[in-house]
Enzyme design. Structure first.
Site, mmCIF file in Angstrom:
data_model
loop_
_atom_site.group_PDB
_atom_site.id
_atom_site.type_symbol
_atom_site.label_atom_id
_atom_site.label_comp_id
_atom_site.label_asym_id
_atom_site.label_seq_id
_atom_site.Cartn_x
_atom_site.Cartn_y
_atom_site.Cartn_z
ATOM 1 N N HIS A 196 0.674 -1.367 0.069
ATOM 2 C CA HIS A 196 0.288 -0.032 -0.044
ATOM 3 C C HIS A 196 0.877 1.188 -0.159
ATOM 4 O O HIS A 196 2.041 1.229 0.418
ATOM 5 C CB HIS A 196 -0.834 -0.002 1.097
ATOM 6 N N ASP A 246 2.911 -4.426 7.946
ATOM 7 C CA ASP A 246 1.875 -3.850 7.994
ATOM 8 C C ASP A 246 0.679 -4.737 7.951
ATOM 9 O O ASP A 246 0.198 -5.632 7.130
ATOM 10 C CB ASP A 246 1.668 -3.131 6.479
ATOM 11 N N GLN A 284 -4.645 -5.271 6.671
ATOM 12 C CA GLN A 284 -5.575 -6.220 6.072
ATOM 13 C C GLN A 284 -5.279 -7.567 6.734
ATOM 14 O O GLN A 284 -6.614 -8.177 6.350
ATOM 15 C CB GLN A 284 -4.919 -6.215 4.521
ATOM 16 N N LYS A 291 -10.688 -1.560 10.259
ATOM 17 C CA LYS A 291 -10.557 -2.803 9.506
ATOM 18 C C LYS A 291 -11.373 -4.080 10.429
ATOM 19 O O LYS A 291 -11.407 -5.062 9.832
ATOM 20 C CB LYS A 291 -9.335 -3.122 9.299
ATOM 21 N N CYS A 345 -4.665 2.259 -3.735
ATOM 22 C CA CYS A 345 -3.382 2.597 -3.139
ATOM 23 C C CYS A 345 -2.422 1.768 -3.253
ATOM 24 O O CYS A 345 -1.470 1.688 -2.191
ATOM 25 C CB CYS A 345 -3.675 3.081 -1.570
#
Length: 412
Positions: free
Chosen positions: A129, A206, A209, A232, A370
């Site tokens: 991202h 990260d 997700q 999320k 993104c």
């Protein structure tokens, strides 16, 4: 186990009652919300926590001796402990509240600007991202360090052999996502972390997700930094957490100056507070932190093993149905992936498909998500992305498939 049996076992219709927004209509059609990779929906249990805060103990924290301040402080710190336990951090002060994943990444990047020097190298994956690309480019501009990219293949998987070739004694940092937001690929982060540590490089993952689908154990992973966003995970927007190993958080300088992050202040010198307050300047999103804790409770009550199993069946069902459509091209067919499908139909622009589907009440995401380097890799302007959550149903997928077919017929 069949989809029908699993769906009944999972009791998805009971779960859906917790989400008021799923009852609404869009353009006269029942809402089919398949944009969960952008933002998940919020259950009433989390909304209740927000209302309770503002109705009963709205006050600033860590600063007051009065009852409301103490109650707010207790609830906020209890949320920190819930999150610590969820991710299995060793210590509560290794959990830093942020405004979200982007904030957490920038906090770490800013800290390393005082550590890196010219000639150092940092590695980032090709499927990141923008939030996990741009801060590191800015860091390289400041320090003279060099950014190198771990390549991916056409299936949407990282090429680990190339990663091994890039690793060397100059490598200081490795950054990548646990799960690709554009492709759904689950990356082999444990392997990457172990290999990075073999050359004494630190690793930031990260987890934005991954967190809605996978319960990451930061101690088992031995990861140095792990960042997530509350929205999320059934929580509110504007709140997230950075997990960092205590030894690293102690090394990094504060990201912002202000109230709360200090021990003593004079015009001659300021000394900083200990963890976690060193990185939490100013009045935080108190309600957001408390609500994030409530969201963690909600998802754990359902169970992440159960969530993952159900979402996997949704993914397999939707993938099978999409592949039956002529001209369909799915991007990201990794052996291990979460409930995300990015696709195009030959000759049709993803924006046009998404716009027509919205007219039918079907919410999907279109564009580069993104993750523009991924689109450049496939030489496409973008994709349609359908992303599923545990409150979606097989019937909704049928409506989605019919929507794709109708949109295709209208555009051809």
């Amino acid at each position: 186990m069949s989809q029908q049996t699993q769906a009944k076992t999972f009791e998805v219709e009971e779960i859906r009652k917790d989400f008021p927004i799923l009852k609404r209509k869009v353009n006269g059609y029942p809402l089919v919300y398949l944009d969960n990779a952008a933002t998940g929906q919020t259950p009433k249990q989390v909304m209740d926590a927000i209302v309770d805060y503002y109705s009963n103990y709205n006050a600033n924290i860590h600063r007051g001796v009065h009852a409301l301040s103490q109650e707010a402080t207790d609830k906020y710190e209890q949320a920190r402990i819930k999150i610590q336990k969820h991710f299995n951090a060793e210590k509560a002060h290794e959990i830093i509240f942020t405004s979200g994943t982007t904030h957490g990444i920038n906090l770490v990047a800013n800290g390393f600007s005082s550590i890196l020097k010219e000639g150092d190298e940092i590695l980032v994956s090709a499927m990141e991202h923008h939030s996990n690309i741009v801060p590191w480019q800015m860091l390289c501009e400041k320090t003279g360090a060099k950014l190198k990219v771990i390549p991916m293949d056409l299936k949407g998987e990282l090429v680990i052999s190339k990663f091994e070739e890039l690793l060397n004694s100059k490598t200081r940092l490795v950054f990548l996502n646990h799960v690709s937001n554009a492709l759904g690929t689950v990356n082999p982060i444990k392997t990457i972390i172990d290999k990075a540590h073999s050359v004494d490089a630190a690793v930031l993952i990260d987890g934005a997700q991954a967190a809605p689908h996978i319960k990451a154990d930061v101690q088992e992973l031995d990861v140095d930094f792990y960042v997530v966003s509350g929205h999320k995970m059934c929580g509110p927007t504007g709140v997230g957490v950075l997990y960092g190993k205590e030894e690293w958080l102690e090394k990094l300088p504060p990201y912002q100056g202000g109230g709360e992050m200090i021990a003593t202040v004079s015009f001659e010198k300021t000394t900083y507070a200990g963890l976690p307050h060193k990185f939490e300047a100013g009045t935080p999103n108190i309600c957001g932190g408390i609500a994030f804790g409530a969201a963690i409770d909600y998802m754990n009550k359902i169970g992440f093993t159960e969530i993952a199993a159900y979402e996997q069946e949704l993914l397999e069902y939707a993938t099978k149905k999409l592949k039956e459509i002529d001209g369909m091209k799915i991007y990201g067919e990794a052996a291990e992936k979460t409930a995300v499908i990015s696709f195009n139909i030959d000759g049709l622009h993803p924006y046009d498909l998404g716009t027509l589907m919205d007219k039918m009440g079907i919410a999907v995401r279109t564009g580069h998500h993104c993750a523009q380097p991924i689109m450049d890799f496939y030489k496409i302007p973008g994709t349609v992305r359908a992303s599923f959550s545990f409150y979606n149903t097989f019937n909704e997928i049928d409506l989605f498939i019919e929507g794709v077919k109708k949109a295709k017929m209208m555009l051809q």
